[in-house]
Design an enzyme around this catalytic site. Sequence first.
Site, short mmCIF file in Angstrom:
data_model
loop_
_atom_site.label_atom_id
_atom_site.label_comp_id
_atom_site.label_asym_id
_atom_site.label_seq_id
_atom_site.Cartn_x
_atom_site.Cartn_y
_atom_site.Cartn_z
N GLY A 48 2.05 -1.14 6.66
CA GLY A 48 1.70 -3.25 7.34
C GLY A 48 0.85 -3.50 5.68
O GLY A 48 2.55 -3.22 4.93
N SER A 50 -1.82 -3.56 2.64
CA SER A 50 -3.36 -3.17 2.66
C SER A 50 -3.76 -3.59 2.31
O SER A 50 -5.19 -3.47 2.62
CB SER A 50 -3.19 -2.10 1.05
OG SER A 50 -2.42 -3.10 0.02
N CYS A 78 2.57 4.63 3.01
CA CYS A 78 2.90 2.78 2.47
C CYS A 78 1.68 2.50 2.52
O CYS A 78 0.48 2.63 1.87
CB CYS A 78 3.95 2.31 3.41
SG CYS A 78 4.67 0.95 2.69
N ARG A 105 1.01 -1.13 -5.99
CA ARG A 105 1.90 -1.85 -5.34
C ARG A 105 2.75 -2.30 -5.50
O ARG A 105 2.98 -2.66 -6.60
CB ARG A 105 0.56 -3.11 -4.78
CG ARG A 105 -0.82 -2.56 -3.98
CD ARG A 105 -1.49 -3.65 -3.59
NE ARG A 105 -0.95 -4.09 -2.25
CZ ARG A 105 -1.00 -5.51 -1.81
NH1 ARG A 105 -2.14 -6.53 -2.62
NH2 ARG A 105 -0.19 -5.89 -1.33
N ILE A 134 10.03 1.21 2.38
CA ILE A 134 10.51 -0.81 2.50
C ILE A 134 8.81 -0.90 1.82
O ILE A 134 7.51 -0.84 2.15
CB ILE A 134 9.94 -0.76 3.81
CG1 ILE A 134 11.00 0.24 4.64
CG2 ILE A 134 9.90 -1.77 4.33
CD1 ILE A 134 10.25 -0.68 5.79
N ARG A 135 9.48 -2.18 0.75
CA ARG A 135 8.42 -2.28 -0.34
C ARG A 135 7.32 -1.47 -0.41
O ARG A 135 6.34 -1.99 -0.61
CB ARG A 135 7.77 -3.67 0.55
CG ARG A 135 8.41 -4.84 0.71
CD ARG A 135 7.86 -6.01 1.19
NE ARG A 135 6.75 -6.47 0.80
CZ ARG A 135 6.83 -7.24 0.13
NH1 ARG A 135 7.41 -8.15 -0.76
NH2 ARG A 135 4.95 -6.82 -0.15
N HIS A 169 8.24 6.15 5.62
CA HIS A 169 7.67 6.01 6.77
C HIS A 169 8.62 6.94 7.76
O HIS A 169 9.54 6.91 8.75
CB HIS A 169 8.61 4.52 7.07
CG HIS A 169 7.86 3.29 6.76
ND1 HIS A 169 6.36 2.64 6.85
CD2 HIS A 169 7.92 2.55 5.17
CE1 HIS A 169 5.78 1.86 6.25
NE2 HIS A 169 7.16 1.32 5.17
N GLU A 171 7.42 7.13 10.45
CA GLU A 171 7.76 6.48 12.09
C GLU A 171 9.00 5.67 12.26
O GLU A 171 9.10 5.43 13.71
CB GLU A 171 6.43 6.00 11.89
CG GLU A 171 6.07 4.89 11.66
CD GLU A 171 6.60 4.48 10.33
OE1 GLU A 171 6.38 5.07 9.22
OE2 GLU A 171 6.09 3.28 9.82
#
Lengths: 189, 293
Positions: A48, A50, A78, A105, A134-135, A169, A171
Site C-alpha cells: 500500500g 507506507s 512492500c 522508498r 510495484i513502485r 508482492h 500475494e
Amino acid sequence: MTKKIGLLGLQGCLEPHAAKFAACGAETAKVLEPGQLSGLDALVIPGGESSTMLRAASSEMWQALVLFAAHKSVWGVCAGSILMAREVRNPQQRSLGLLDMVIERNAYGAQNESFAAELAVAIEPAHRATYLFIRAPRIIETGDAQVMAEHKGIPVMVRNGRHLATTFHPELTEDLAIHRWFLANCASD
Amino acid sequence: MTEERRQLNVGLARQLCNGVIMDVTNVEEAKIAEEAGACAVMALERVPSDIRKEGGVARMSDPEMITRIKEAVSIPVMAKCRIGHFAEAQVLQALGIDFIDESEVLTPADDDNHVDKTLFDAPFVCGATNLGEALRRISEGACLIRTKGEAGTGNVVEGVRHMRTIVQEIKKLTQMDSAELYAAAKNLQAPLHLVQYVAEHGKLPVPNFAAGGVATPADASLLRQIGAESVFVGSGIFRSSDPPGFARAIVEATIYYNDPAKVMEASRNLGEAMPSLTMESIPAAERLAGRGW
C-alpha cells in the site's frame, strides 16, 4: 491447529493475502484496533502506501505493534517492509525497526519502472518463481538480517529472526510458496 | 499492454485499496493531501465543481503542473485525459504518470470510442454507472473501475446508485447457470469471458472504487459499506471550509468505515462541506455521468 494471521488494515492490499493464506489452510483477520492483535499467531503488514499507514496508525496501535513484534512474527510486504526497517530514506520517516535494514522508498521509480522478475528464494526446498515489484522500495543496507532473495545484487527478501520482509508482492501471483513458508516459520516466544 | 504489465497495473490498483485518492490542483494541496493520509493524488487544473461552474471545454492539465506535483509527493500521482483522447493519454504516459483516469469530468473528445487502453503500458482507471459499462472498460484495458457518480455536486446519490447497481448486477450473475450467461452478456453488452469471470468470482477482475459527489466522512463510510474498496474525493476536500480537516476526516472514515463511533468522531466540528447541488437542479445536458457508454 489452524494458524490465525492478522492483516494490518490501515490501508492497502489485504484480500489477496487472505485468499493465499486460506489456500494454505490458515485463517486471517483484519486488524484495525490494538485489541485485535491478541490471539494471532503472526501479522502481515501489507503493500500500500507506507505514509498513509503511518498517519493512520494511532500511538496506541504503534505501541501494540511493537509489543506484538517482540514476541510474534511480522511479515512486511512492500510498504509493509518500509514500516519494518531500522531506517527509512526518501523521505526519512518513522518505522518500527523490526528488521536490521535501511530502505529507500520509491527507489526504482514510478509505475512505469515497476517490473516482474524471476527470483531464487532461499527456502526449503529451493524455490524459483516470478514476482512483481510495484513502485518498490530498495533495501540499501542489511546489518544482521539474512538475505533470502536478491535481484541484480540487491536484497529483496530479508529475514531477521522471526520477522520477514519482501519488497515484492507474493500475494499477486499464483505462487503460494512464500505464504506457506511464512506459516511454517512464523514463531512466537 | 503485455500480460505481465497488466498484472503490475492491476497490482498497483490493489495497493490503493482501503484508501482515499484526492483531487489536487497545486503542490500545496498535494502536500496537504499526502500529510492527511491520501494513498494517491489526482493532479488536475480545476476540481469538478469549478469545471461545472466555469463551463467551457475541460482538457488534460499542463504537464508542467503535473510534474511539479509528482516531484512534491511520495505517493502515486494520477492525471485525467478526456474520454477517447488517446493523444492526451500518450502525453500522460510519456510523463511517467502512475495512473491515467479516462474521465467524464473532462469534456469528451470522441463520442463513439474510448481509448484503446490495451495499447498502453500505463494503467488506466475508468468510470462506470453499471456492470456492462465497467466490463466494457475492462475489455478495453482498464485496470481499475470507479463509479462515475455526479462529480462536483457534493451529492453522493449518483455514486450510491452506480455502486448499488454494479453490486446488484454482480450478485445476479453469480445466481445464473452457465447457459444464462450468454444472454446476460448480450443484455449487459459486455464480453462473455468477463461476464463468466464475474459469475464465477462474484467480483470484477479489477478493484472497484467509488467516485463522484463525496463530501463528508459519512459519505465515504456509506460507499465503503455498499462495496467500494476505496474512495476518490474530488471537490469535497479543497472546496470545503477546512481542507486539511476534511482530508483527515475522510481518510479516517474510509479506514474505519464499519465503526460508527470513529466516523462520528471524524464528523464532529468539521465545518462547512463543499457547496452542493441537488440532481433536480442540474439539466440533463449538464450531467457528467452520461458521458461515455
